[in-house]
Design a protein around this motif. Structure first.
Motif, PDB file in Angstrom:
ATOM      1  N   ALA A   1      26.567  47.309  27.807  1.00 16.37           N
ATOM      2  CA  ALA A   1      27.904  47.809  27.493  1.00 16.37           C
ATOM      3  C   ALA A   1      28.298  48.820  28.556  1.00 16.37           C
ATOM      4  O   ALA A   1      27.456  49.579  29.049  1.00 16.37           O
ATOM      5  N   GLY A   2      29.564  48.810  28.934  1.00 22.99           N
ATOM      6  CA  GLY A   2      30.013  49.728  29.966  1.00 22.99           C
ATOM      7  C   GLY A   2      31.489  49.552  30.261  1.00 22.99           C
ATOM      8  O   GLY A   2      32.304  49.394  29.345  1.00 22.99           O
ATOM      9  N   ALA A   3      31.832  49.553  31.547  1.00 25.49           N
ATOM     10  CA  ALA A   3      33.229  49.492  31.968  1.00 25.49           C
ATOM     11  C   ALA A   3      33.449  48.345  32.948  1.00 25.49           C
ATOM     12  O   ALA A   3      32.594  48.061  33.791  1.00 25.49           O
ATOM     13  N   ASN A   4      34.593  47.700  32.815  1.00 23.48           N
ATOM     14  CA  ASN A   4      35.021  46.671  33.751  1.00 23.48           C
ATOM     15  C   ASN A   4      36.216  47.191  34.544  1.00 23.48           C
ATOM     16  O   ASN A   4      37.119  47.827  33.990  1.00 23.48           O
ATOM     17  N   ILE A   5      36.220  46.903  35.850  1.00 22.36           N
ATOM     18  CA  ILE A   5      37.320  47.302  36.725  1.00 22.36           C
ATOM     19  C   ILE A   5      37.879  46.035  37.365  1.00 22.36           C
ATOM     20  O   ILE A   5      37.175  45.339  38.095  1.00 22.36           O
ATOM     21  N   SER A   6      39.128  45.715  37.065  1.00 20.44           N
ATOM     22  CA  SER A   6      39.752  44.501  37.586  1.00 20.44           C
ATOM     23  C   SER A   6      41.048  44.841  38.307  1.00 20.44           C
ATOM     24  O   SER A   6      41.782  45.748  37.898  1.00 20.44           O
ATOM     25  N   THR A   7      41.314  44.098  39.386  1.00 21.64           N
ATOM     26  CA  THR A   7      42.562  44.241  40.120  1.00 21.64           C
ATOM     27  C   THR A   7      43.401  42.983  39.924  1.00 21.64           C
ATOM     28  O   THR A   7      42.897  41.872  40.052  1.00 21.64           O
ATOM     29  N   TYR A   8      44.672  43.190  39.612  1.00 22.68           N
ATOM     30  CA  TYR A   8      45.609  42.088  39.410  1.00 22.68           C
ATOM     31  C   TYR A   8      46.736  42.196  40.433  1.00 22.68           C
ATOM     32  O   TYR A   8      47.216  43.298  40.732  1.00 22.68           O
ATOM     33  N   SER A   9      47.143  41.062  40.951  1.00 17.52           N
ATOM     34  CA  SER A   9      48.329  40.990  41.802  1.00 17.52           C
ATOM     35  C   SER A   9      49.496  40.585  40.919  1.00 17.52           C
ATOM     36  O   SER A   9      49.440  39.558  40.240  1.00 17.52           O
ATOM     37  N   VAL A  10      50.533  41.404  40.916  1.00 17.65           N
ATOM     38  CA  VAL A  10      51.685  41.168  40.047  1.00 17.65           C
ATOM     39  C   VAL A  10      52.952  41.100  40.890  1.00 17.65           C
ATOM     40  O   VAL A  10      53.229  41.994  41.694  1.00 17.65           O
ATOM     41  N   LYS A  11      53.721  40.044  40.717  1.00 19.73           N
ATOM     42  CA  LYS A  11      54.989  39.886  41.435  1.00 19.73           C
ATOM     43  C   LYS A  11      56.119  39.782  40.422  1.00 19.73           C
ATOM     44  O   LYS A  11      56.016  39.036  39.444  1.00 19.73           O
ATOM     45  N   SER A  12      57.162  40.529  40.644  1.00 17.95           N
ATOM     46  CA  SER A  12      58.313  40.509  39.746  1.00 17.95           C
ATOM     47  C   SER A  12      59.593  40.308  40.541  1.00 17.95           C
ATOM     48  O   SER A  12      59.885  41.056  41.473  1.00 17.95           O
ATOM     49  N   ASP A  13      60.372  39.278  40.160  1.00 18.91           N
ATOM     50  CA  ASP A  13      61.671  39.054  40.773  1.00 18.91           C
ATOM     51  C   ASP A  13      62.753  39.913  40.127  1.00 18.91           C
ATOM     52  O   ASP A  13      63.877  39.962  40.615  1.00 18.91           O
ATOM     53  N   ILE A  14      62.378  40.578  39.040  1.00 14.60           N
ATOM     54  CA  ILE A  14      63.344  41.434  38.352  1.00 14.60           C
ATOM     55  C   ILE A  14      63.670  42.659  39.207  1.00 14.60           C
ATOM     56  O   ILE A  14      64.822  43.046  39.365  1.00 14.60           O
ATOM     57  N   ASN A  15      62.637  43.267  39.758  1.00 13.38           N
ATOM     58  CA  ASN A  15      62.859  44.421  40.630  1.00 13.38           C
ATOM     59  C   ASN A  15      62.364  44.154  42.042  1.00 13.38           C
ATOM     60  O   ASN A  15      62.168  45.075  42.828  1.00 13.38           O
ATOM     61  N   PHE A  16      62.135  42.874  42.363  1.00 19.60           N
ATOM     62  CA  PHE A  16      61.747  42.445  43.708  1.00 19.60           C
ATOM     63  C   PHE A  16      60.520  43.199  44.214  1.00 19.60           C
ATOM     64  O   PHE A  16      60.470  43.644  45.355  1.00 19.60           O
ATOM     65  N   SER A  17      59.528  43.331  43.349  1.00 20.21           N
ATOM     66  CA  SER A  17      58.316  44.064  43.721  1.00 20.21           C
ATOM     67  C   SER A  17      57.111  43.138  43.727  1.00 20.21           C
ATOM     68  O   SER A  17      57.079  42.111  43.048  1.00 20.21           O
ATOM     69  N   SER A  18      56.130  43.493  44.522  1.00 20.62           N
ATOM     70  CA  SER A  18      54.850  42.797  44.547  1.00 20.62           C
ATOM     71  C   SER A  18      53.775  43.856  44.730  1.00 20.62           C
ATOM     72  O   SER A  18      53.693  44.488  45.786  1.00 20.62           O
ATOM     73  N   VAL A  19      52.981  44.078  43.690  1.00 20.46           N
ATOM     74  CA  VAL A  19      52.035  45.195  43.718  1.00 20.46           C
ATOM     75  C   VAL A  19      50.676  44.747  43.192  1.00 20.46           C
ATOM     76  O   VAL A  19      50.555  43.723  42.519  1.00 20.46           O
ATOM     77  N   ASN A  20      49.664  45.515  43.524  1.00 17.87           N
ATOM     78  CA  ASN A  20      48.332  45.338  42.955  1.00 17.87           C
ATOM     79  C   ASN A  20      48.112  46.396  41.884  1.00 17.87           C
ATOM     80  O   ASN A  20      48.386  47.576  42.107  1.00 17.87           O
ATOM     81  N   LYS A  21      47.642  45.963  40.736  1.00 13.22           N
ATOM     82  CA  LYS A  21      47.408  46.860  39.617  1.00 13.22           C
ATOM     83  C   LYS A  21      45.928  46.816  39.241  1.00 13.22           C
ATOM     84  O   LYS A  21      45.350  45.733  39.115  1.00 13.22           O
ATOM     85  N   THR A  22      45.322  47.978  39.054  1.00 13.15           N
ATOM     86  CA  THR A  22      43.907  48.069  38.689  1.00 13.15           C
ATOM     87  C   THR A  22      43.786  48.493  37.226  1.00 13.15           C
ATOM     88  O   THR A  22      44.436  49.454  36.793  1.00 13.15           O
ATOM     89  N   LYS A  23      42.962  47.753  36.483  1.00 17.02           N
ATOM     90  CA  LYS A  23      42.754  48.050  35.063  1.00 17.02           C
ATOM     91  C   LYS A  23      41.289  48.379  34.826  1.00 17.02           C
ATOM     92  O   LYS A  23      40.403  47.650  35.287  1.00 17.02           O
ATOM     93  N   ILE A  24      41.023  49.477  34.148  1.00 16.99           N
ATOM     94  CA  ILE A  24      39.671  49.842  33.719  1.00 16.99           C
ATOM     95  C   ILE A  24      39.620  49.684  32.203  1.00 16.99           C
ATOM     96  O   ILE A  24      40.443  50.250  31.488  1.00 16.99           O
ATOM     97  N   ALA A  25      38.669  48.884  31.734  1.00 15.36           N
ATOM     98  CA  ALA A  25      38.600  48.595  30.297  1.00 15.36           C
ATOM     99  C   ALA A  25      37.144  48.553  29.848  1.00 15.36           C
ATOM    100  O   ALA A  25      36.250  48.236  30.643  1.00 15.36           O
ATOM    101  N   PRO A  26      36.871  48.859  28.574  1.00 15.96           N
ATOM    102  CA  PRO A  26      35.503  48.736  28.063  1.00 15.96           C
ATOM    103  C   PRO A  26      35.064  47.279  28.048  1.00 15.96           C
ATOM    104  O   PRO A  26      35.873  46.361  27.887  1.00 15.96           O
TER     105      PRO A  26
END
Length: 233
Positions: free
Chosen positions: A151-176
């Protein structure tokens, strides 16, 4: 999950007829290795204006490295396991009709003087990187086979693109995260490992429109199965 249990039981059965030679699971020390696996990423898109939820599942193929340290006492092992690698993922797409109500969509179509079907893709999210830090506790079924939980922590990076605000970013999530697995020693240094991880659901991003209002939030949880080959020092 059923496949994982079958493979784990098969490895345990093989270990019962293995020789009495001391192998890698009976040693203290550091280990490193390569692993590959698959992840079922269970996503939920929560639309603010629609007040609805939409499933956004997407699978990943994973390739990476692992390492850690184990300390044996009697028939038990305690230690820590580290994992990290890249993910080759399908895109979880979201659509105009999921984010806005029919009335909002119709009003916007009049505003821009162009028909909107609602099937327009307004963005997507996909997993690009996965890592974990997980203390673990194991039991030596015999000198070759170790069964463990962690048991511990997971660190994941997601690439998210949105045409609503014309953005493309990488988001990092830390979860149990929690997991279980089996480790089988072929020699005093070479071993194989099969492990299952469950990553609890957490928010990876919020999509903000041009009016600075949140249009949706994206949550993900994951079932991960990894097979690895390693070297015990």
């Amino acid at each position: 999950m059923k496949t994982f249990l079958k493979i784990a039981l098969a490895l345990l059965a093989i270990s019962q007829i293995a020789s009495a030679e001391t192998h890698s699971n009976a040693k203290n020390g550091f280990y490193v290795g390569l692993n590959t696996g698959v992840a079922l990423n269970e996503g939920t898109l929560k639309a603010v204006y629609q007040n609805g939820k939409f499933n956004k599942d997407a699978n990943s193929v994973m390739l990476g490295l692992f390492g850690g340290y184990g300390y044996k006492f009697n028939n038990f092992v305690v230690g820590v396991d580290l994992n990290g690698g890249v993910c080759f993922s399908a895109k979880a797409k979201f659509y105009e009709k999921e984010l806005y109500s029919a009335a909002d969509t119709a009003a916007y179509a009049l505003e821009i003087n162009s028909p909107i079907t609602g099937d327009t893709v307004t963005g997507w999210a996909k997993r690009t990187f996965d890592a974990s830090v997980m203390p673990k506790f194991g039991w030596l079924a015999n000198r070759n086979c170790e069964l463990f939980v962690m048991a511990g922590a997971n660190i994941s990076t997601y690439s998210v693109k949105s045409d609503i605000n014309f953005s493309s970013v990488n988001k990092t999530k830390i979860a149990p995260a929690v997991g279980a697995g089996v480790k089988y020693g072929f020699t005093d240094s070479l071993f194989a490992t099969l492990a299952y991880h469950y990553v609890f659901k957490g928010n990876i991003c919020d999509i903000i429109d041009s009016t600075k209002k949140k249009t949706c939030a994206i949550d993900y949880s994951s079932h991960i199965l990894k097979l690895g080959i390693g070297y015990q020092f």
